[in-house]
Design an enzyme around this catalytic site. Structure first.
Site, PDB file in Angstrom:
ATOM      1  N   GLU A 158      65.912 -10.066  41.586  1.00  0.00           N
ATOM      2  CA  GLU A 158      66.071 -11.517  41.520  1.00  0.00           C
ATOM      3  C   GLU A 158      67.512 -11.933  41.809  1.00  0.00           C
ATOM      4  O   GLU A 158      68.113 -12.724  41.088  1.00  0.00           O
ATOM      5  CB  GLU A 158      65.595 -12.047  40.156  1.00  0.00           C
ATOM      6  CG  GLU A 158      64.114 -11.788  39.932  1.00  0.00           C
ATOM      7  CD  GLU A 158      63.599 -12.270  38.583  1.00  0.00           C
ATOM      8  OE1 GLU A 158      64.413 -12.733  37.751  1.00  0.00           O
ATOM      9  OE2 GLU A 158      62.390 -12.184  38.347  1.00  0.00           O
ATOM     10  N   ASN A 159      68.054 -11.377  42.877  1.00  0.00           N
ATOM     11  CA  ASN A 159      69.429 -11.693  43.251  1.00  0.00           C
ATOM     12  C   ASN A 159      69.550 -13.046  43.943  1.00  0.00           C
ATOM     13  O   ASN A 159      70.652 -13.435  44.360  1.00  0.00           O
ATOM     14  CB  ASN A 159      69.995 -10.580  44.138  1.00  0.00           C
ATOM     15  CG  ASN A 159      69.952  -9.234  43.453  1.00  0.00           C
ATOM     16  OD1 ASN A 159      69.136  -8.386  43.785  1.00  0.00           O
ATOM     17  ND2 ASN A 159      70.803  -9.045  42.458  1.00  0.00           N
TER      18      ASN A 159
END
Length: 821
Positions: free
Chosen positions: A427-428
């Site tokens: 979830e960058n």
């Protein structure tokens, strides 16, 4: 149950030396900072107020947040804490080294011998070693060594999980950043000549006929002297030596697998036994270094397997398609948080294997070597990742930490045949920690991590989950697909997956499922789907995890029942059987876990998407997976924790059986309702469902399932309630049992006429005064003093301590009730 589970032996890697001792007992702990190291070791006389100790005796592993991570009334502690002990240290090796080997501690660690700081480490999940040899010898020369410490060596360890934006993982992450020495700490005696790391690269060609092994090593200084010898042996899975080679001492570094590593030998092996989930065959590489002072032996487990992600196609293992049937694991457990013992870890992983798992994503950080050893032995393929999770991208210190943790993860788990993927992040695309959120800078750093991973290990793939603007950088990509939970309905799962599959070369879907409040069941679980829009994607977006506001979604508007989750899982698994291009999936997660960002959930501060509770109590969905993924015959009637069903007199109610058997016959109150054949595409319950008219009163239900000559039975009983009810108005609190000094209390919610309210979801708060103790802060449906009711009831347990206590139960709008124990 697979028979070989019972004969599994966890054979750990020999860690750093021949003599290793786990330091579990005789530790003291304090949950605060000290004014300085002198405060921990200074003499204090008896009777002096300063001698009043706030220290408590603990066992290692130990987590600072064992209780407060799920305390409904406080935020979990983030700050410094101290551990101290006194050790008898007698290194048997002349000129040897004495080391403290940490398998993991969070999140920053400082180590002291008496008043000397001997080492520091930043990062809560990778292993590290602190050499205390010189500090121990220096301390022994001090007068206090004998006069006060009687020859024992005072050791102090400071851990600190304070918030720090220049560290990974981000505090925005959906899990606790725990503090403490929450993995095993070992005292190691090392001879003068020893191997730091032994790397054994095992490969096999596509045919499976030719295996190769390349062995390299990194030595502690000094390297082996003149006259030393090295022997490399390879043992097959039965313990037979199948290769042996005597080597002269290496001179200098390279060419090994990296700078400073020494290539020792390479050899081939014809027709090796292949490692797979069905037959996890493990070979053993043994390196013996012989010097004038004796022998040093180190072993590593390896396995021969060939895997491939086919471009725009399925996953192949040893030349055959293998559908990856996966789950996830967080390092978290009721009562201990991250400080899980080896026995607990083994129990958890065996439960996964018995559910049919052949793949696991270890989220979202490097995990214990014990877990990797178990994956090797059980036959569970692994995606392991560094904790670059949410928040954006920090500066040079932040980025150096991420690279260091990636390097450590790969080097420390390099030999495990179970590992097929190194994860670069999670979830960058989630901003928030820094004023700048620059996608191009994130892309650039992701590329650096990808390249570093392949330099360190060119035999595994790289992967990330949910960062679309980086999906072209890594080898394998998982988009966000939460059909039927955060967006859309679960019947859209296959269509959405096909669309995402076409966008990348190698698609692997990790994270799907939904929350369920254990022991909550529903007569109409799919009701929420009527208000959810379809055709608008099935991903997770900002704010979707909230229970308030935004578009209609099951995560907000659903009932959080086990009944709904079983339907969602059932649909996904039936569809996966008809997707020949699919590499596989991983349900999120196996076990409920604590999180600081979900205070309003039915069990506060718990992510409740597990198929087992935080104490490994199975939910109903566990058996849905088992019915699709296992071959050992099983049958399970839905509703073992559903004591009261409801409806009209004579109304037909569906009774479902989850089974992998070919056929099943259902009996209700002794009457047969016929035999049904299993068909995985007949949703729900693969056709093993019966509509049975029920009348008021107790119902006895039994199933007899058959596959060939094998017969499996299961049975439940429940009360069928036909009497109507209104809003909850009264609380009944009763003791339902006591065993081994543990009393079980249950709340039941009634309306103003005294009729039970079997659909009530009111908040219940328990309290206690007296000699006993509430067994709370467990993060489970029966182990929280504040909990939403499940079908108009709630359970808590009390440790009586053989005394008298009064327990209370209250709920808004109702009179508080008491019960004396």
């Amino acid at each position: 149950m697979v028979r070989w589970f019972f004969i599994l032996l966890l054979i750990g890697e020999v860690a750093q030396a021949q003599q290793t001792t786990r330091l579990t007992g005789n530790w003291e702990f304090i949950k605060q900072d000290a004014g300085g190291i002198w405060e921990l070791v200074r003499p204090v006389g008896k009777g002096n107020p300063e001698s009043v100790s706030l220290w408590q005796t603990v066992q290692l592993p130990h987590c600072v947040n064992a209780d407060d991570a799920v305390d409904p009334d406080v935020n979990y502690y983030q700050g410094p804490a101290w551990y101290r002990t006194q050790l008898d240290i007698e290194n048997p090796y002349s000129n040897g080294r004495t080391l403290l080997f940490f398998e993991g501690a969070g999140q920053k660690t400082d180590v002291y011998v008496y008043m000397t700081k001997v080492g520091s480490h930043t990062g809560g999940y990778d292993e590290f070693v602190v050499d205390i040899t010189d500090a121990v010898e220096a301390f022994r020369k001090l007068p206090v060594a004998q006069s006060r410490f009687k020859g024992k060596i005072p050791i102090a360890v400071r851990t600190d999980n304070s918030r720090d934006l220049e560290m990974i993982p981000s505090d925005l992450s959906d899990f606790n950043l725990y503090g403490g020495i929450y993995r095993y700490l070992n005292l190691v005696y090392q001879p003068p000549v020893a191997i730091d790391k032994l790397f054994a690269k095992a490969e096999v060609d596509k045919t499976g006929k030719i295996g190769t092994v390349q062995v390299s090593a990194r030595f502690f200084s000094p390297p082996p002297p003149e006259g030393a010898g090295i022997t490399i042996k390879l043992f097959d899975p039965t313990g037979k030596v199948v290769h042996q080679k005597d080597l002269p001492p290496p001179s200098g570094g390279g060419p090994g697998r990296g700078p400073g590593d020494v290539k020792l030998t390479g050899f081939t092996l014809k027709t090796p036994q292949l490692w797979s989930p069905q037959t996890p065959a493990l070979y053993t590489v043994e390196a013996t270094v012989t010097t004038a002072e004796g022998k040093y032996v180190q072993t590593e487990k390896i396995g021969f397997r060939h895997f491939e992600f086919v471009d725009h196609g399925p996953f192949l293992l040893n030349g055959r398609r293998l559908l990856l049937r996966g789950t996830h694991r967080h390092e978290d457990h009721a009562g201990v948080a991250a400080a899980m013992t080896e026995d607990l870890m083994r129990r958890e992983m065996i439960m996964m294997k018995e559910m049919g798992v052949n793949f696991i994503r270890l989220g979202h950080y490097q995990q214990s070597r014990i877990i990797l050893n178990l994956c090797d032995s059980l036959g569970i393929l692994v995606w392991e990742e560094i904790p670059w999770c949410r928040g954006g991208l920090g500066g040079p210190v932040y980025q150096a930490m991420a690279k260091r943790m990636l390097t450590n993860m790969i080097e420390q788990h390099y030999n495990h045949p179970s590992v097929i993927i190194w994860g670069m992040g999670n979830e960058n695309d989630w901003p928030g920690d820094f004023p700048e959120f620059d996608k191009e800078k994130i892309r650039s750093f992701m590329k650096e991590l990808h390249d570093l991973s392949h330099r360190l290990d060119n035999t595994r793939k790289t992967a990330i989950r949910r960062c679309d603007f980086c999906k072209d950088i890594v080898d394998v990509y998982s988009p966000s697909i939460w059909a039927g939970w955060y967006r859309g309905v679960y019947t859209e799962y296959k269509k959405v997956s096909e669309e995402e599959f076409k966008k990348v070369d190698h698609f692997l879907h990790v994270e799907w499922g939904g929350d369920s409040h254990a022991r909550r069941h529903a007569e109409n679980p799919d009701k929420a789907l009527q208000v959810v829009k379809t055709g608008n994607g099935a991903d997770e977006r900002a704010g979707d995890a909230s229970l308030y506001g935004g578009a209609a979604r099951v995560s907000k508007d659903g009932d959080w029942s086990e009944s709904y989750l079983c339907n969602l899982v059932d649909w996904h698994l039936k569809e996966q059987e008809t997707m020949p291009w699919l590499t596989g999936t991983a349900q999120w997660p196996f076990k409920d876990f604590s999180t600081p960002v979900r205070p309003d959930n039915p069990v506060p501060y718990m992510n409740q998407k597990g198929v087992v509770e935080r104490d490994l109590t199975k939910k109903e969905a566990y058996y849905v997976f088992q019915s699709y993924w296992t071959t050992q015959p099983m049958a399970h009637i839905y509703g073992h924790t559903w004591p009261v069903r409801w409806g009209a007199e004579g109304e037909e109610k569906m009774i479902k059986v989850y089974s992998n058997c070919a056929e099943a016959e259902l009996f209700v109150n002794g009457k047969s309702y016929g035999v049904k054949k299993r068909n995985s595409q007949d949703f729900p319950a693969a056709g093993l469902r019966w509509n049975v008219p029920l009348n008021n009163g107790m119902q006895q239900v039994k199933v007899i399932a058959r596959t060939g000559k094998t017969v499996i039975t299961d049975s439940i009983q429940f009360q069928y309630q036909t009497e109507k009810w209104s809003q909850p108005a009264k609380i009944v609190l009763e003791k339902t049992g006591e065993q081994n000094g543990i009393a079980t209390l249950q709340v039941t919610l009634l309306d103003e006429k005294g009729v039970p309210c079997p659909d009530a979801a009111s908040w219940i708060r328990f309290g206690l005064a007296g000699d006993g103790k509430l067994i709370d802060n467990q993060g489970t449906s029966t182990g929280s003093r504040l909990v939403q009711a499940y079908n108009g009831r709630a359970i808590i347990r009390v440790q009586t301590n053989k005394g008298r206590s009064v327990i209370s139960a209250k709920s808004e709008g109702m009179k508080t009730v008491f019960k004396e124990l």
